[in-house]
Write a protein that holds these residues in place. Structure first.
Motif, PDB file in Angstrom:
ATOM      1  N   ALA A  77      35.838  41.598  37.885  1.00 51.76           N
ATOM      2  CA  ALA A  77      35.508  41.251  39.139  1.00 51.76           C
ATOM      3  C   ALA A  77      33.880  42.043  39.529  1.00 51.76           C
ATOM      4  CB  ALA A  77      36.337  41.963  40.278  1.00 51.76           C
ATOM      5  N   ARG A  78      33.659  43.250  39.178  1.00 52.33           N
ATOM      6  CA  ARG A  78      32.451  43.495  39.161  1.00 52.33           C
ATOM      7  C   ARG A  78      31.279  42.728  38.310  1.00 52.33           C
ATOM      8  NH1 ARG A  78      35.080  48.600  39.584  1.00 52.33           N
ATOM      9  NH2 ARG A  78      34.825  48.776  37.129  1.00 52.33           N
ATOM     10  N   ALA A  79      31.504  42.346  37.075  1.00 58.80           N
ATOM     11  CA  ALA A  79      30.761  41.754  36.276  1.00 58.80           C
ATOM     12  C   ALA A  79      30.515  40.355  36.938  1.00 58.80           C
ATOM     13  CB  ALA A  79      31.399  41.445  34.846  1.00 58.80           C
ATOM     14  N   LEU A  80      31.513  39.631  37.383  1.00 57.65           N
ATOM     15  CA  LEU A  80      31.141  38.597  37.993  1.00 57.65           C
ATOM     16  C   LEU A  80      30.824  38.413  39.564  1.00 57.65           C
ATOM     17  CD1 LEU A  80      34.220  36.499  36.388  1.00 57.65           C
ATOM     18  CD2 LEU A  80      31.921  36.500  35.590  1.00 57.65           C
ATOM     19  N   GLN A  81      30.664  39.483  40.029  1.00 54.77           N
ATOM     20  CA  GLN A  81      30.113  39.856  41.512  1.00 54.77           C
ATOM     21  C   GLN A  81      31.087  39.118  42.387  1.00 54.77           C
ATOM     22  OE1 GLN A  81      25.995  39.086  41.729  1.00 54.77           O
ATOM     23  NE2 GLN A  81      25.343  40.505  40.122  1.00 54.77           N
ATOM     24  N   LEU A  82      32.348  39.408  42.212  1.00 57.25           N
ATOM     25  CA  LEU A  82      33.255  38.540  43.114  1.00 57.25           C
ATOM     26  C   LEU A  82      33.238  39.303  44.620  1.00 57.25           C
ATOM     27  CD1 LEU A  82      36.436  38.134  40.734  1.00 57.25           C
ATOM     28  CD2 LEU A  82      34.412  36.715  41.111  1.00 57.25           C
ATOM     29  N   ASP A  83      33.539  38.368  45.516  1.00 62.78           N
ATOM     30  CA  ASP A  83      33.879  39.113  46.991  1.00 62.78           C
ATOM     31  C   ASP A  83      35.188  39.597  47.097  1.00 62.78           C
ATOM     32  OD1 ASP A  83      35.054  36.771  47.645  1.00 62.78           O
ATOM     33  OD2 ASP A  83      33.235  35.791  48.550  1.00 62.78           O
ATOM     34  N   VAL A  84      35.148  39.881  48.364  1.00 61.49           N
ATOM     35  CA  VAL A  84      36.744  40.670  48.518  1.00 61.49           C
ATOM     36  C   VAL A  84      37.779  39.347  48.307  1.00 61.49           C
ATOM     37  CG1 VAL A  84      38.273  41.318  50.452  1.00 61.49           C
ATOM     38  CG2 VAL A  84      36.007  42.351  50.183  1.00 61.49           C
ATOM     39  N   ASN A  85      37.434  38.272  48.945  1.00 61.22           N
ATOM     40  CA  ASN A  85      38.463  36.973  48.943  1.00 61.22           C
ATOM     41  C   ASN A  85      38.532  36.923  47.376  1.00 61.22           C
ATOM     42  OD1 ASN A  85      39.350  36.908  51.665  1.00 61.22           O
ATOM     43  ND2 ASN A  85      37.338  35.671  52.023  1.00 61.22           N
ATOM     44  N   GLU A  86      37.651  36.612  46.681  1.00 61.38           N
ATOM     45  CA  GLU A  86      37.663  36.160  45.287  1.00 61.38           C
ATOM     46  C   GLU A  86      38.507  37.151  44.446  1.00 61.38           C
ATOM     47  OE1 GLU A  86      33.673  33.544  45.024  1.00 61.38           O
ATOM     48  OE2 GLU A  86      33.407  35.850  44.877  1.00 61.38           O
ATOM     49  N   ARG A  87      38.009  38.462  44.777  1.00 63.03           N
ATOM     50  CA  ARG A  87      38.868  39.523  43.984  1.00 63.03           C
ATOM     51  C   ARG A  87      40.498  39.459  44.355  1.00 63.03           C
ATOM     52  NH1 ARG A  87      39.688  44.869  45.798  1.00 63.03           N
ATOM     53  NH2 ARG A  87      40.013  46.423  44.423  1.00 63.03           N
ATOM     54  N   LYS A  88      40.777  39.143  45.570  1.00 61.74           N
ATOM     55  CA  LYS A  88      42.144  39.044  45.537  1.00 61.74           C
ATOM     56  C   LYS A  88      42.704  37.892  44.988  1.00 61.74           C
ATOM     57  CE  LYS A  88      42.143  40.529  50.582  1.00 61.74           C
ATOM     58  NZ  LYS A  88      42.357  39.997  51.936  1.00 61.74           N
ATOM     59  N   HIS A  89      42.081  36.925  44.922  1.00 60.01           N
ATOM     60  CA  HIS A  89      42.512  35.634  44.263  1.00 60.01           C
ATOM     61  C   HIS A  89      42.608  36.029  42.559  1.00 60.01           C
ATOM     62  CE1 HIS A  89      43.237  31.378  43.880  1.00 60.01           C
ATOM     63  NE2 HIS A  89      42.249  31.233  42.995  1.00 60.01           N
ATOM     64  N   LEU A  90      41.655  36.702  42.248  1.00 58.05           N
ATOM     65  CA  LEU A  90      41.532  37.079  40.698  1.00 58.05           C
ATOM     66  C   LEU A  90      43.093  37.797  40.259  1.00 58.05           C
ATOM     67  CD1 LEU A  90      40.595  37.428  37.873  1.00 58.05           C
ATOM     68  CD2 LEU A  90      39.298  39.556  38.841  1.00 58.05           C
ATOM     69  N   PHE A  91      43.238  38.842  41.329  1.00 55.43           N
ATOM     70  CA  PHE A  91      44.565  39.650  41.115  1.00 55.43           C
ATOM     71  C   PHE A  91      45.810  38.934  41.035  1.00 55.43           C
ATOM     72  CE2 PHE A  91      41.696  43.283  40.705  1.00 55.43           C
ATOM     73  CZ  PHE A  91      42.545  44.168  40.424  1.00 55.43           C
ATOM     74  N   LEU A  92      45.904  38.008  41.954  1.00 52.54           N
ATOM     75  CA  LEU A  92      47.075  37.189  42.403  1.00 52.54           C
ATOM     76  C   LEU A  92      47.053  36.256  41.105  1.00 52.54           C
ATOM     77  CD1 LEU A  92      46.537  36.310  46.132  1.00 52.54           C
ATOM     78  CD2 LEU A  92      48.522  37.945  45.026  1.00 52.54           C
ATOM     79  N   LEU A  93      46.194  35.695  40.744  1.00 52.66           N
ATOM     80  CA  LEU A  93      46.316  34.745  39.498  1.00 52.66           C
ATOM     81  C   LEU A  93      46.688  35.514  38.156  1.00 52.66           C
ATOM     82  CD1 LEU A  93      43.445  32.165  40.225  1.00 52.66           C
ATOM     83  CD2 LEU A  93      45.768  31.752  40.504  1.00 52.66           C
ATOM     84  N   ALA A  94      46.198  36.470  38.072  1.00 46.51           N
ATOM     85  CA  ALA A  94      46.438  37.351  36.709  1.00 46.51           C
ATOM     86  C   ALA A  94      47.520  38.370  36.668  1.00 46.51           C
ATOM     87  CB  ALA A  94      45.043  38.309  36.453  1.00 46.51           C
ATOM     88  N   LEU A  95      47.983  38.902  37.835  1.00 42.43           N
ATOM     89  CA  LEU A  95      48.784  39.793  37.915  1.00 42.43           C
ATOM     90  C   LEU A  95      50.046  39.272  38.811  1.00 42.43           C
ATOM     91  CD1 LEU A  95      46.952  43.371  37.798  1.00 42.43           C
ATOM     92  CD2 LEU A  95      48.391  42.027  35.898  1.00 42.43           C
ATOM     93  N   GLN A  96      49.858  38.390  39.851  1.00 44.94           N
ATOM     94  CA  GLN A  96      50.692  38.071  40.754  1.00 44.94           C
ATOM     95  C   GLN A  96      51.014  39.175  41.598  1.00 44.94           C
ATOM     96  OE1 GLN A  96      53.902  35.190  39.376  1.00 44.94           O
ATOM     97  NE2 GLN A  96      53.516  36.300  37.277  1.00 44.94           N
ATOM     98  N   GLN A  97      49.916  39.809  41.992  1.00 46.96           N
ATOM     99  CA  GLN A  97      49.981  40.925  43.190  1.00 46.96           C
ATOM    100  C   GLN A  97      48.493  41.221  43.559  1.00 46.96           C
ATOM    101  OE1 GLN A  97      51.889  44.017  40.840  1.00 46.96           O
ATOM    102  NE2 GLN A  97      49.962  45.135  40.928  1.00 46.96           N
ATOM    103  N   LEU A  98      48.285  41.754  44.713  1.00 49.03           N
ATOM    104  CA  LEU A  98      47.084  42.164  45.309  1.00 49.03           C
ATOM    105  C   LEU A  98      46.456  43.358  44.655  1.00 49.03           C
ATOM    106  CD1 LEU A  98      47.707  41.562  49.114  1.00 49.03           C
ATOM    107  CD2 LEU A  98      46.094  40.151  47.544  1.00 49.03           C
ATOM    108  N   PRO A  99      45.069  43.663  44.585  1.00 49.15           N
ATOM    109  CA  PRO A  99      44.715  44.976  44.139  1.00 49.15           C
ATOM    110  C   PRO A  99      45.420  46.044  44.917  1.00 49.15           C
ATOM    111  CG  PRO A  99      42.874  43.401  44.386  1.00 49.15           C
ATOM    112  CD  PRO A  99      44.209  42.858  45.022  1.00 49.15           C
TER     113      PRO A  99
END
Length: 279
Positions: A77-99
């Motif tokens: 998330a830091r490497a790709l400079q994701l914002d708050v909503n994108e970071r949430k989306h990443l975690f939901l897709l990868a781990l199926q849960q929020l940070p």
């Protein structure tokens, strides 16, 4: 592998590729020298910035079913400079849960959500977080379940209150054990996301000291999510109250759950609530 799981992994792979394509090397402190066939960062550059191997990151973008940790996702998330909503989306897709940090903050609700609770009228309604703390409620809920505004943060935790409050036992009477076991199973299911967290360990330790039933039931590892269905309460002023319960997640704050107890049509519960609200 189930199709739904593969679809999730495909979505994750596509999401990573699109985020990578929009970041230039210069934005992350890398040299942009040399010709690039496609815009954005190379896979190897994202892997370098994230502290993982090129092969491993490539497997993610190939939608392979690999194990991924929350820490690695934070690095990506830091490497790709994701914002708050994108970071949430990443975690939901990868781990199926929020940070984890996003599930423990934002203990206040929006004015719109509070208005929604208040509009439920004779239906006691409240919002709980993943720790099973009551964080918002309407007047009907306070009249039936207790004055939440006067309670401490610990007292507003529904598991603590279930196992330690004489008021709750009197209100539930013969239904107390079924309710307590259900609430404990919900708590166990939520705890699985935060196992080892100091807040949870402290509460579990205090409950072990405070409640014989908790000590006996906690080691059974019962796990359950979802509403309890019909609710039967006994109020000291108006007597028997019967509700049908419905629960749902808040779309823009999925760590919060709205619960509404609706007076059943075959009882005089609605009339009794109107009497209480009029006093």
């Amino acid at each position: 592998m189930q199709l739904s799981n593969q679809t999730r992994l495909d979505e994750l792979a596509q999401f990573l590729r699109t985020r990578r394509a929009r970041i230039s090397p210069e934005q992350v402190g890398l040299s942009g020298g040399g010709r690039r066939r496609t815009p954005g960062l190379r896979r190897g550059e994202v892997a370098q910035l994230s502290g993982v191997s090129v092969d491993w990151y490539t497997w993610m973008e190939q939608a392979r079913d690999i194990q991924v940790s929350a820490q690695v996702l934070e690095n990506i998330a830091r490497a790709l400079q994701l914002d708050v909503n994108e970071r949430k989306h990443l975690f939901l897709l990868a781990l199926q849960q929020l940070p984890a940090d996003l599930t423990l903050v934002e203990t206040t609700v929006s004015p719109t959500l509070q208005d929604f609770l208040d509009l439920q009228g004779t239906s006691p309604a409240y919002v709980s977080d993943q720790r099973l703390n009551i964080v918002a409620w309407n007047r009907a809920a306070s009249l039936i379940y207790g004055d939440y505004a006067a309670m401490s943060a610990r007292e507003r935790n529904t598991v603590w209150r279930t196992f330690t409050s004489p008021y709750v036992r009197d209100m539930l009477q013969d239904n107390w054990e079924a309710h307590a076991r259900h609430r404990l199973a919900q708590f166990r299911a939520s705890y699985g996301k935060f196992a080892g967290d100091p807040w949870w360990l402290e509460l579990i330790g205090d409950l072990n000291h405070a409640s014989e039933e908790f000590r006996a039931w906690w080691p059974q590892h019962d796990v359950l999510n979802g509403p309890e269905g019909k609710k039967i309460n006994h109020h000291k002023s108006v007597g028997l109250l019967i509700f049908d319960q419905i629960s749902f997640l808040v779309s823009d704050a999925p760590h919060l759950t709205v619960t509404i107890n609706i007076p059943t049509n075959d009882s005089d519960t609605s009339l009794k609530l109107r009497q209480l609200l009029a006093d």
